[in-house]
Structures are given as structure tokens and as C-alpha cells.
Design an enzyme around this catalytic site. Structure first.
Site, PDB file in Angstrom:
ATOM      1  N   ARG A   1       1.257 -59.300 -75.593  1.00  0.00           N
ATOM      2  CA  ARG A   1      -0.009 -59.426 -76.306  1.00  0.00           C
ATOM      3  C   ARG A   1       0.248 -59.198 -77.788  1.00  0.00           C
ATOM      4  O   ARG A   1       1.343 -58.806 -78.170  1.00  0.00           O
ATOM      5  CB  ARG A   1      -1.044 -58.433 -75.770  1.00  0.00           C
ATOM      6  CG  ARG A   1      -0.625 -56.988 -75.955  1.00  0.00           C
ATOM      7  CD  ARG A   1      -1.697 -56.018 -75.485  1.00  0.00           C
ATOM      8  NE  ARG A   1      -1.163 -54.670 -75.524  1.00  0.00           N
ATOM      9  CZ  ARG A   1      -1.833 -53.587 -75.136  1.00  0.00           C
ATOM     10  NH1 ARG A   1      -3.053 -53.696 -74.658  1.00  0.00           N
ATOM     11  NH2 ARG A   1      -1.281 -52.403 -75.198  1.00  0.00           N
TER      12      ARG A   1
ATOM     13  N   ASN B   1      -8.438 -55.782 -80.387  1.00  0.00           N
ATOM     14  CA  ASN B   1      -8.065 -54.520 -79.751  1.00  0.00           C
ATOM     15  C   ASN B   1      -6.877 -53.949 -80.492  1.00  0.00           C
ATOM     16  O   ASN B   1      -5.833 -54.592 -80.603  1.00  0.00           O
ATOM     17  CB  ASN B   1      -7.689 -54.719 -78.283  1.00  0.00           C
ATOM     18  CG  ASN B   1      -7.433 -53.398 -77.584  1.00  0.00           C
ATOM     19  OD1 ASN B   1      -8.364 -52.647 -77.310  1.00  0.00           O
ATOM     20  ND2 ASN B   1      -6.171 -53.099 -77.314  1.00  0.00           N
ATOM     21  N   GLU B   2      -7.075 -52.750 -81.041  1.00  0.00           N
ATOM     22  CA  GLU B   2      -5.998 -52.040 -81.725  1.00  0.00           C
ATOM     23  C   GLU B   2      -5.271 -52.937 -82.729  1.00  0.00           C
ATOM     24  O   GLU B   2      -4.090 -53.261 -82.558  1.00  0.00           O
ATOM     25  CB  GLU B   2      -5.029 -51.436 -80.712  1.00  0.00           C
ATOM     26  CG  GLU B   2      -5.687 -50.390 -79.836  1.00  0.00           C
ATOM     27  CD  GLU B   2      -4.695 -49.557 -79.025  1.00  0.00           C
ATOM     28  OE1 GLU B   2      -3.601 -50.054 -78.743  1.00  0.00           O
ATOM     29  OE2 GLU B   2      -5.036 -48.420 -78.694  1.00  0.00           O
TER      30      GLU B   2
ATOM     31  N   GLU C   1     -10.672 -45.188 -75.789  1.00  0.00           N
ATOM     32  CA  GLU C   1      -9.762 -44.993 -74.663  1.00  0.00           C
ATOM     33  C   GLU C   1      -9.323 -43.531 -74.677  1.00  0.00           C
ATOM     34  O   GLU C   1      -8.660 -43.087 -75.620  1.00  0.00           O
ATOM     35  CB  GLU C   1      -8.524 -45.886 -74.797  1.00  0.00           C
ATOM     36  CG  GLU C   1      -8.862 -47.367 -74.859  1.00  0.00           C
ATOM     37  CD  GLU C   1      -7.635 -48.258 -75.029  1.00  0.00           C
ATOM     38  OE1 GLU C   1      -6.500 -47.772 -74.851  1.00  0.00           O
ATOM     39  OE2 GLU C   1      -7.823 -49.439 -75.359  1.00  0.00           O
TER      40      GLU C   1
ATOM     41  N   TRP D   1       4.448 -47.734 -68.987  1.00  0.00           N
ATOM     42  CA  TRP D   1       4.664 -49.154 -68.832  1.00  0.00           C
ATOM     43  C   TRP D   1       5.853 -49.303 -67.892  1.00  0.00           C
ATOM     44  O   TRP D   1       6.614 -48.355 -67.695  1.00  0.00           O
ATOM     45  CB  TRP D   1       4.952 -49.805 -70.191  1.00  0.00           C
ATOM     46  CG  TRP D   1       3.716 -50.076 -71.002  1.00  0.00           C
ATOM     47  CD1 TRP D   1       2.489 -49.500 -70.855  1.00  0.00           C
ATOM     48  CD2 TRP D   1       3.598 -51.001 -72.083  1.00  0.00           C
ATOM     49  NE1 TRP D   1       1.615 -50.012 -71.777  1.00  0.00           N
ATOM     50  CE2 TRP D   1       2.266 -50.938 -72.550  1.00  0.00           C
ATOM     51  CE3 TRP D   1       4.480 -51.886 -72.713  1.00  0.00           C
ATOM     52  CZ2 TRP D   1       1.806 -51.732 -73.608  1.00  0.00           C
ATOM     53  CZ3 TRP D   1       4.017 -52.666 -73.768  1.00  0.00           C
ATOM     54  CH2 TRP D   1       2.685 -52.600 -74.211  1.00  0.00           C
TER      55      TRP D   1
END
Ligand code: GAL
Length: 687
Positions: free
Chosen positions: A112, A150-151, A313, A321
Site C-alpha cells: 500500500r 490513511n496515515e 487506531e 506483520w
């Protein structure tokens, strides 16, 4: 002006990925969320391939079904724009949207954040999906707000695609007007780097020894920040145009982005993703590390953008991960403790990441509240407890703000310049850590603030003490502001390497500390990096609690007193500059300024805390060991004292006045045993 989230009560939410689960599960999920007092879900931030399965064909039915059901269960929805994950069709057809590494190698589909912010095509396609998405969902009664992307700048905060080089040139042309100005600003006469055509100018590319021109490297970071801002602005403008009734935010504090400007100009409030366990999994050279409590420093930074903010979050289990990031499980109580760490520091809307651990993909070990099997586990029980407690205390706490009289100050230019510059960047990291840590251990609440061009004197004057450890880049305007702060009664502390660079990162032809030499009443006569031939000198500080043999670390500047009203507080005790001033104090107007010619270590900070007569505002209420964090949230005459025990041991508190623990209703007086990872919230009276 600081922008805060407006909540009437502390509210719990959870990140939910309906696209990861069979539809039959949704209803049971929503029912159980409500049982745990979760009333908000965040979703869709990675779902571009579902919302626009082919170029120009939009399909908003799936998430509408989810939202209809959420609405039936009384859940509110935060929608993320999906631009952090361009679909395969997009990057395949328009490879110019991809980001590249410094060698120019493109990052491909499969992870991503593999896109750049500069490509006109990507901006166009992002604007289109966002416009269509907002149109589709803006009337839905469940929606309360939007998260942009996102971020921003997570995974990587460097951009070297073709489109970025082009955008960098345009940004430089705007900034400098002419190549002549650019050549001056970057000092390109050095090593014949002179540019004679704009086409010769690039962001960093592979260089011998990976050493770019330092002035270019600073501008590169400023450009990335401005470019990220303008990318986010496209989305913010669309949401505001189509859906003015909803708030707009984004999440995360990542590098090369002025999040303060972003919040001030584009957002209703800032949001943060809080994973305290990150501060425990990397080896630390610290003898006495803050551990998960170090995360309070990050939260303090978030607070400087939005005193009350959203945690988009919040860690709800071990993170992992498949191929990197390995964490042990949070011990029983720690998920709750970290939730209250966020609350203490100003969150009023706390959204856990995530409802259930993914069964596929890179994050199969990033644990949500629920396990794959979906049976109740201890994480579910712990979050349910937080839910119950929020229901009890939430309406008192929401809208109150963290109180601090001490601030550690930084600014983006110095942070960015210090990434490359080994002669001041490392000092900053060492000093900020030492100050934050020792103030924490002494229960002195501290803000982490960022000086910007719009910072006003009034904002600084709310602090009794400001520590601005190593502002190498220092303009005359900043020096004037600092002088006014001291004249009006502020206590200001500088460390080594202050004031020797201008706004381009070039060195002034003046004695250090340049623009604040007059304020401090000293100059730097001689100096050395502590490396190689020179070991740090010991300090002689009469009357302080400095342990004997304490060294002046990082850098040693030999100070020369220039003004008769300067007092030498401590001197070097060894090395060739033995006996020369190391730390000075000067009264100016109603305040005082200290100059210390080194980086700040923990014992030196402790001695300076005494020297400045700083004490804990909670001292009238309790004695607590260093293992606990103590802080106060207040508003309109109501104050709440939070005590958070980060240690795995029971600790003893001594209360000096009787009060009540709002979480349990228990009367508190005298000696109290607080369990490992325990949390207490008490109502107190403050003057
Ligand atoms: C955050 C990100 C989430 C998830 C989480 C765990 O940085 O926003 O999408 O990836 O980390 O890795």
C-alpha cells in the site's frame, strides 16, 4: 488556533473491515459491539477496488448495506477515503502514479502507499473517487465524519518519481523566483554544483556516499510536506463542499509533514494511531527506559495540534506483520492502561484497531480485539471493561484538557535539517528524550510544542518554562519572540548548537548562538563534538544534586560571558577547557534564560528541574513512585487526576487528601496499593 474534537462524552469505536468477513457475521459483530459500549466504526479506507472496480464504474452498494445495518444498531460511521490503496487496474494503466525509491525504481502494486502525490493523473483519479464516494454516502444518517487517506507519509515519506521531480522544480520556482536565488540558497558554488537550467534540478538521486547537498535536502523535506498538504487539500475541499455537516480529519504523525499546518488549515481536528508497544520492541541504549510510557511523548505532540483529539487506531492486541514487526502479547491490563494513556493526554474518541484479526493478508498477526475464532477472550473482556468505565466517567472527562506548565519546543525546520546533519540532529533526540523522561518521573506534566511562523507570544506565555534544546536554525524573528517570552516572565532553556544556521541551513558568520547571543549574554568561544580525540568533560555544579563525575554529553561549547549580569551556574571540570563556563543563567525582564553548552542528559535535567524550582502540580494530592504517570485534565473548574501504573508490580501511593476513584467508586485516603498496570481517575480541586 488549536482545533479540538467536540464530544459530549468519552466515546469508544473500532476499525471494522466488512470486506474481510462473510456478510452473515456483521449483525452479530454489531450486536456485540453495542454490548461493549462501542458506538462508532471506522471503515472503507482501503476499499478503492470495491468502490471503483473498473475505471469510472462506481459501486457503493456494499458499504451502504453495512451502513444501513450499522445504523439499525445505533452505530455511527467514520468513512476513510480509499486513496492509500490504488487498485491494480489503476497503477497498471497509469504507472506514472507510482512512487519510486531514490534510485528511481518504481514501487509496484501489492503493498500500500505505493503512489506519489504529484502525478496529475493520480490527483484527478483521487478527486473523482472521493467526490463520488462523498456524494454516495453524505446523506446516510450513520455518517459522522471523514478520514482523508490513511496515515499520510506512513510506510515511506520519500518520493522520487518523475512526477515528483517535476513538482519539486515548480515548487522551487515559486519559492526562489530565479535560478540565481536557488544557487545562492543552496550554496551551489561549492563543488561546482551550480545550476544553469531548471531541468538540471532534481530531488535527491543516487549520490556518491549518499551525501546530498544539505540545503537541497532541507528543501526536499519542505517540499514533501507542502506536496502532501496540497494532495490532502484536494480531498478536504471536496468533502467540505459536498458534506459540510461532517467533520474532516486524518490520522497519524509521520515524517516530512507539517501536521500542525495541516490541522490548522484543512482539518477539524487531528487524529492519531496509538501503538505504545512500538516503543518497547526496538533495542534501547537507555539504562532507565520509559518503555510503553514513552508513547506519552507522541501523544503530547498530537495534543499540540488538537488538545482534544481522536485516536483512530488504539492498540488492541499484539501487533505483527507476517514479515516484520514482532510483538509479545500485551499483558492483562495493558490494553486498558494504554487506552487511558490516550485519554489522559486528550483523546475523547478512542477507536480500537481492529475488531477482529484478519485471516488473510500481511496483517494476519496484527491482533484485533477478537481472535479468528470469535469466541470471547481476555482482550474482549478488557475492552468491555473500558466500555463500562467510559459510560461511568465519560461525560465528566470529555472536553477537559491536559494541563502543563512546562513545554519542550521543537520546529519542523530543525527536525528536518537534523535528519541529515549529524552535528545537531542527534543532540536534539537525546535532549528531548532526557527532558521528557525526567519530567515524567518527577510527575511534572509536559507539553511538546512546535514553533511555527504563526506562533504567538500569548501561546508561549501559558508556560512557565520552555526548553528549546538545540535550535540550530534560528531566524531573527524567532530570536525576537524568544526574547519577548523571557522579558514577560518566561524561563527559557537552550542547549548547544543554538542559533548558528539561517533558514536555508547555511551558517551565520557570527559567534554562536547567533541571534540569541544578546539574549543569553554569552558567546561560544570554543567548541567540540564529543567524538574521537575528545571525551565529554565532567561538570562542576556547586550546590546541585548532580552526581559526581556527571559528564556534559554530546557536544561541549566553551562559553564566554559577554554581559555582567550573566551568572555561571556550572563549569567544565576536565578536558582542556577545565574551569570554563558550561551553563549560564541570565535574568532578563521578568524572566530568565539558561544556556547550556552540551546536550541534556538525565542527571543534568534533574539538576535543572531543581534550579528552575519546578514541582509536580499533583504534589498536594499524592506521593507516587516514579513508575506511575501522573497527569491532570481540567476544564471549567473541574479537574481530574489520572494515575497510570506502567509497571508490572503493585505500587504504593500515599494520598494527602481524601478523594474517590471514579472508575470504581472507592473512597481513597492514606496509603493505597495500586495493582500492576492499574489506572485511577480522581476528581480533585485545583486552585
Ligand atoms: C496502522 C495502519 C493500519 C494498520 C495498522 C497495523 O499504521 O493505519 O491500517 O496497518 O497500522 O499495522
Amino acid at each position: 488556533m488549536a482545533k479540538s474534537i467536540q464530544m459530549n462524552e468519552l466515546t469508544l469505536g473500532v476499525c471494522y473491515y466488512p470486506e474481510h468477513w462473510p456478510e452473515e457475521l456483521w449483525e452479530d459483530d454489531f450486536r456485540r459491539m453495542r454490548e461493549m459500549n462501542i458506538s462508532v466504526i471506522r471503515m472503507a479506507e482501503f476499499a478503492w477496488a470495491m468502490l471503483e472496480p473498473e475505471e469510472g464504474r462506481f459501486d457503493f452498494r456494499f458499504f451502504r448495506r453495512v451502513m444501513d445495518l450499522a445504523h439499525q444498531y445505533g452505530l455511527k460511521v467514520i468513512l476513510g477515503t480509499p486513496t492509500a490503496t490504488p487498485p491494480a487496474w489503476l497503477t497498471h494503466k497509469y504507472p506514472e502514479v507510482l512512487n519510486a525509491n531514490v534510485e528511481g525504481v518504481l514501487y509496484r502494486h501489492g503493498m500500500r502507499r505505493h503512489y506519489n502525490y504529484s502525478s496529475p493523473k493520480y490527483r484527478e483519479l483521487c478527486a473523482r473517487i472521493v467526490r463520488n464516494m462523498v456524494e454516495a454516502y453524505k446523506e446516510h444518517p450513520s455518517v459522522i465524519g471523514w478520514q482523508i487517506d490513511n496515515e499520510l507519509n506512513c510506510e515511506t515519506n520519500e518520493f522520487y518519481s518523475e512526477a515528483d521531480h517535476i513538482a519539486f522544480r515548480a515548487w522551487l520556482q515559486e519559492r526562489y523566483g530565479s535560478l540565481n536565488n536557488l544557487n545562492h540558497a543552496w550554496g551551489t558554488v561549492f563543488w561546482s554544483q551550480t545550476y544553469t537550467d531548471w531541468e538540471q534540478v532534481y530531488l535527491t538521486r543516487p549520490m556518491v556516499n549518499h551525501s546530498p547537498n544539505p540545503h537541497l535536502a532541507l528543501d526536499e523535506k519542505r517540499f514533501i510536506s507542502a506536496n502532501t498538504f496540497s494532495f490532502a487539500k484536494i480531498q478536504a475541499d471536496i468533502i467540505r463542499e459536498l458534506s459540510p455537516q461532517h467533520w474532516v480529519t486524518t490520522n497519524g504523525t509521520f515524517g516530512h509533514l507539517d501536521n500542525h499546518e495541516l490541522t490548522d488549515e484543512l482539518l477539524d481536528f487531528f487524529s492519531y494511531d496509538s501503538y505504545p508497544q512500538f516503543s518497547t520492541i526496538f533495542p534501547s541504549s537507555d539504562e532507565n527506559p520509559l518503555g510503553d510510557r514513552a508513547w506519552s511523548m507522541n501523544l503530547s505532540n498530537v495534543r499540540s495540534m488538537s488538545p482534544n483529539f481522536c485516536i483512530m487506531e488504539q492498540q488492541a492486541g499484539p501487533g505483527g506483520w507476517v514479515d516484520r514487526i514482532e510483538m509479545g502479547s500485551p499483558r492483562p491490563g495493558q490494553i486498558r492502561l494504554w487506552s487511558y494513556q490516550s485519554v489522559l493526554h486528550g483523546t475523547d474518541l478512542l477507536v480500537y484497531f481492529r475488531w477482529r484479526t484478519a485471516t488473510f493478508g500481511t496483517e494476519i498477526y496484527w491482533h484485533g480485539i477478537n481472535d479468528y475464532h470469535n469466541r470471547p477472550n481476555r482482550r474482549v473482556r478488557e475492552v468491555a471493561q473500558v466500555g463500562e468505565e467510559f459510560a461511568k466517567i465519560g461525560s465528566f472527562i470529555a472536553g477537559t484538557a491536559y494541563q502543563a506548565e512546562v513545554a519542550i519546543m521543537q520546529d519542523y525546520d530543525n527536525v528536518w535539517d537534523g535528519e541529515l546533519d549529524k552535528w545537531h540532529g542527534p543532540l536534539q533526540r537525546q535532549s528531548v528524550r532526557s527532558w521528557y523522561k525526567q519530567l515524567q518521573y518527577q510527575h511534572i506534566p509536559t507539553d511538546l510544542i512546535t514553533l511555527g511562523t504563526k506562533t504567538k507570544l500569548e501561546a508561549l506565555l501559558q508556560y512557565k518554562v520552555i526548553v528549546y534544546p538545540h535550535p540550530a536554525i534560528m531566524t531573527d524573528e524567532t530570536a525576537t519572540l524568544m526574547t519577548q517570552y523571557v522579558e514577560h516572565g518566561g524561563k527559557l532553556v537552550f542547549g548547544a548548537r543554538t542559533g548558528y544556521k539561517d533558514t536555508y541551513g547555511q551558517c551565520y558568520m557570527q559567534p554562536f548562538p547567533g541571534p540569541v547571543a544578546g539574549l543569553c549574554g554569552i558567546t561560544v568561544e570554543d567548541f567540540t563534538l564529543i567524538k574521537g580525540t575528545i571525551g565529554a568533560s565532567e561538570l562542576h555544579w556547586e550546590g546541585s544534586r548532580l552526581p559526581s563525575g556527571t559528564k556534559a554529553v554530546g557536544f561541549n561549547e566553551v562559553l564566554s560571558v559577554e554581559s555582567p549580569d550573566v551568572e555561571v551556574v556550572a563549569a567544565y571540570a576536565t578536558e582542556y577547557y577545565k574551569g570554563q563556563p558550561a551553563l549560564t543563567r541570565r535574568a532578563v525582564g521578568q524572566g530568565k534564560v539558561w544556556y547550556y553548552g552540551a546536550a541534556f542528559s538525565e542527571p543534568v535535567v534533574d539538576a535543572l528541574i531543581d534550579e528552575m524550582e519546578l514541582t509536580s502540580p499533583a504534589a498536594d494530592w499524592l506521593d507516587a513512585p516514579a513508575e506511575v504517570e501522573v497527569g491532570i485534565r481540567s476544564a471549567n473548574g473541574s479537574s481530574f487526576l489520572f494515575v497510570l501504573n506502567y509497571s508490572g508490580e503493585q505500587v504504593t501511593l500515599t494520598l494527602k487528601k481524601s478523594t474517590v476513584d471514579l472508575l470504581t467508586g472507592a473512597e481513597l485516603d492514606g496509603t493505597i496499593e495500586m495493582p500492576a498496570y492499574g489506572v485511577m481517575v480522581m476528581k480533585i480541586l485545583t486552585p
